[in-house]
Design a protein around this motif. Structure first.
Motif, PDB file in Angstrom:
ATOM      1  N   ASN A 116     124.882  24.517  31.160  1.00 14.20           N
ATOM      2  CA  ASN A 116     124.406  25.706  31.865  1.00 14.20           C
ATOM      3  C   ASN A 116     123.528  26.617  31.018  1.00 14.20           C
ATOM      4  OD1 ASN A 116     125.567  25.308  34.451  1.00 14.20           O
ATOM      5  ND2 ASN A 116     127.560  25.992  33.686  1.00 14.20           N
ATOM      6  N   TYR A 117     123.291  26.237  29.749  1.00 16.50           N
ATOM      7  CA  TYR A 117     122.509  27.068  28.845  1.00 16.50           C
ATOM      8  C   TYR A 117     121.504  26.218  28.086  1.00 16.50           C
ATOM      9  CZ  TYR A 117     126.325  30.470  29.469  1.00 16.50           C
ATOM     10  OH  TYR A 117     127.243  31.339  29.996  1.00 16.50           O
ATOM     11  N   ASP A 118     120.429  26.877  27.635  1.00 16.89           N
ATOM     12  CA  ASP A 118     119.513  26.223  26.717  1.00 16.89           C
ATOM     13  C   ASP A 118     120.198  26.081  25.351  1.00 16.89           C
ATOM     14  OD1 ASP A 118     117.719  26.431  28.786  1.00 16.89           O
ATOM     15  OD2 ASP A 118     116.491  27.994  27.840  1.00 16.89           O
ATOM     16  N   ALA A 119     119.753  25.104  24.577  1.00 17.94           N
ATOM     17  CA  ALA A 119     120.348  24.882  23.257  1.00 17.94           C
ATOM     18  C   ALA A 119     120.233  26.115  22.370  1.00 17.94           C
ATOM     19  CB  ALA A 119     119.682  23.679  22.586  1.00 17.94           C
ATOM     20  N   VAL A 120     119.124  26.814  22.462  1.00 17.69           N
ATOM     21  CA  VAL A 120     118.903  27.973  21.587  1.00 17.69           C
ATOM     22  C   VAL A 120     119.842  29.136  21.917  1.00 17.69           C
ATOM     23  CG1 VAL A 120     116.494  27.380  21.120  1.00 17.69           C
ATOM     24  CG2 VAL A 120     117.052  28.809  23.092  1.00 17.69           C
ATOM     25  N   GLU A 121     120.439  29.122  23.109  1.00 15.46           N
ATOM     26  CA  GLU A 121     121.342  30.210  23.498  1.00 15.46           C
ATOM     27  C   GLU A 121     122.763  30.013  22.981  1.00 15.46           C
ATOM     28  OE1 GLU A 121     120.398  31.851  27.754  1.00 15.46           O
ATOM     29  OE2 GLU A 121     120.248  29.665  27.858  1.00 15.46           O
TER      30      GLU A 121
ATOM     31  N   ARG B 127     120.581  14.655  26.287  1.00 15.74           N
ATOM     32  CA  ARG B 127     119.548  15.377  25.540  1.00 15.74           C
ATOM     33  C   ARG B 127     120.108  16.077  24.306  1.00 15.74           C
ATOM     34  NH1 ARG B 127     117.030  12.573  28.871  1.00 15.74           N
ATOM     35  NH2 ARG B 127     115.656  13.435  30.454  1.00 15.74           N
TER      36      ARG B 127
ATOM     37  N   GLU C  99     120.263  20.139  31.885  1.00 13.72           N
ATOM     38  CA  GLU C  99     120.086  18.782  31.365  1.00 13.72           C
ATOM     39  C   GLU C  99     121.421  18.203  30.909  1.00 13.72           C
ATOM     40  OE1 GLU C  99     115.498  18.523  29.911  1.00 13.72           O
ATOM     41  OE2 GLU C  99     116.961  19.172  28.398  1.00 13.72           O
TER      42      GLU C  99
ATOM     43  N   SER D 109     117.947  19.409  21.247  1.00 20.14           N
ATOM     44  CA  SER D 109     117.133  20.441  21.885  1.00 20.14           C
ATOM     45  C   SER D 109     117.113  20.154  23.379  1.00 20.14           C
ATOM     46  CB  SER D 109     115.706  20.423  21.321  1.00 20.14           C
ATOM     47  OG  SER D 109     114.891  21.369  21.969  1.00 20.14           O
ATOM     48  N   PHE D 110     117.749  21.005  24.158  1.00 21.61           N
ATOM     49  CA  PHE D 110     117.870  20.760  25.588  1.00 21.61           C
ATOM     50  C   PHE D 110     117.756  22.073  26.356  1.00 21.61           C
ATOM     51  CE2 PHE D 110     122.039  20.886  23.509  1.00 21.61           C
ATOM     52  CZ  PHE D 110     122.626  21.981  24.115  1.00 21.61           C
ATOM     53  N   LEU D 111     117.525  21.940  27.641  1.00 24.64           N
ATOM     54  CA  LEU D 111     117.392  23.090  28.533  1.00 24.64           C
ATOM     55  C   LEU D 111     118.575  23.127  29.489  1.00 24.64           C
ATOM     56  CD1 LEU D 111     113.598  22.783  29.445  1.00 24.64           C
ATOM     57  CD2 LEU D 111     114.644  24.256  27.703  1.00 24.64           C
ATOM     58  N   ALA D 112     118.823  24.276  30.063  1.00 31.36           N
ATOM     59  CA  ALA D 112     119.885  24.408  31.050  1.00 31.36           C
ATOM     60  C   ALA D 112     119.661  23.418  32.188  1.00 31.36           C
ATOM     61  CB  ALA D 112     119.921  25.834  31.587  1.00 31.36           C
TER      62      ALA D 112
END
Length: 366
Positions: free
Chosen positions: A332-337, A277, A313, A308-311
């Motif tokens: 272990n983290y969303d992309a935005v973090e 992702r 993935e 753009s991915f979520l924790a």
């Protein structure tokens, strides 16, 4: 080596479009019947068979008045919607000659790349086998996008073989074996065995089938063999008319030896059955830690983030210098973090952000 063939209890067989249909499109009933004769004998001997069959799009060409495989997606989907029913009808009628029932299993990319769907596919296939039916697997081309170009079902066959924990994968095409070059050229040599990547050094592998109705070629079959043997499953590659002889253990085709060490199912899924992702770009120190020292990925070694991915993935870990993915892992983290964490030591971060970006237990080298 052929004892691996004659002793196999659960076998996945993949057949390509060019082995089932005419060059003009449409199903060749005699070819289907010949293949079913060989597979039904296996079932009668008490062995389990899963058939991964291409041919839906090719089978729909002639009924729709199409002279060649269309290039646009809508026409491919239309051909598949007509051809899939014809294809499964031929298989059902042919297996019925032996008193066998077939079950149609249509898969999309999500069914082999999303873990929950992957398990559901396994349960369906397992139940069909328990009920003594012959599962016939194909991609769901009527709603497919990327998977219509998924290697003519070769990679799908390798994933299905791993999914059902097969003892053998047989890849059938219009060529009797793997050659060092174009089989039509006199200087090409047949390769009887492949024990590893070194045996393929210098081999010229074509990308298109001879009949013009399929999408695969030797390159996708060799890749499928690599995936399957990496999962501990030996592979036989030969021509469809030789299926019966190959399954009887005769020394024909090319035999790919399995890798001695079988990976954990979860890591196999991560390496071969997921679509990344996003991408995390690593500095040289991080690449060294991941590839050589088999460490977890920490924020200090990441130079950039794509996607753009979520924790939870999958993401590819990329050598920033070469741009080549070296590993894949569950982030272990969303992309935005991530942007505010890049290049920083974990001891300098808030306690909520001190865990690994990708833990080594959730990471596989590519």
């Amino acid at each position: 080596m052929r004892e691996a063939v004659t002793g196999a209890k659960r076998i996945v067989v993949k057949v390509g479009s060019s082995s089932l249909t005419t060059a003009a499109g449409g199903i060749d009933g005699e070819r289907v019947s010949s293949l079913v004769d060989a597979l039904a004998k296996l079932v009668d001997d008490g062995r389990e068979v899963v058939l991964v069959s291409s041919g839906a799009i090719a089978a729909g060409l002639a009924p729709l008045g199409l002279r060649r495989r269309p290039r646009d997606l809508a026409a491919q989907q239309a051909a598949a919607s007509v051809g899939q029913g014809l294809l499964i009808g031929h298989y059902a009628a042919s297996f019925a000659r032996f008193g066998r029932t077939v079950g149609q299993v249509l898969l999309t990319a999500d069914d082999v790349t999303r873990r929950a769907h992957y398990r559901n596919a396994y349960r369906t296939l397992r139940k069909l086998l328990d009920l003594r039916a012959v599962p016939i697997v194909n991609e769901n081309d009527t709603v497919a996008t990327d998977e219509i170009r998924f290697g003519d079902n070769d990679r799908l066959a390798a994933l299905v073989a791993a999914l059902v924990e097969a003892d053998l994968l047989v890849l059938l095409s219009d060529v009797d074996a793997l050659y060092t070059g174009d089989p039509a050229k006199p200087d090409s040599r047949r390769i009887d065995e492949v024990r590893g990547g070194d045996d393929l050094a210098g081999v010229a592998i074509g990308k298109t089938g001879r009949a013009g109705v399929g999408t695969g070629g030797m390159v996708t079959k060799v890749e499928a063999a690599r995936i399957a043997t990496g999962a501990g499953i030996p592979v036989v590659l030969t021509a469809a008319p030789l299926a019966g002889a190959a399954l009887a253990g005769e020394p024909i085709g090319t035999f790919f030896h399995r890798e001695p060490r079988k990976p954990a199912a979860r890591l196999f899924w991560l390496a071969h059955a997921t679509a990344p992702r996003g991408r995390l770009h690593l500095d040289p120190g991080a690449v060294q830690a991941i590839v050589v020292r088999r460490k977890s990925l920490l924020p200090a070694g990441i130079t950039a983030v794509d996607g753009s991915f979520l924790a939870g993935e999958p993401v590819d870990l990329v050598d920033a210098g070469s741009g080549v993915p070296v590993a894949r892992g569950l982030v272990n983290y969303d992309a935005v973090e991530l942007p505010v964490l890049l290049g920083r030591s974990t001891k300098d971060l808030d306690p909520d952000y001190r865990r690994e970006i990708v833990h080594r237990d959730d990471l596989v080298l590519l």
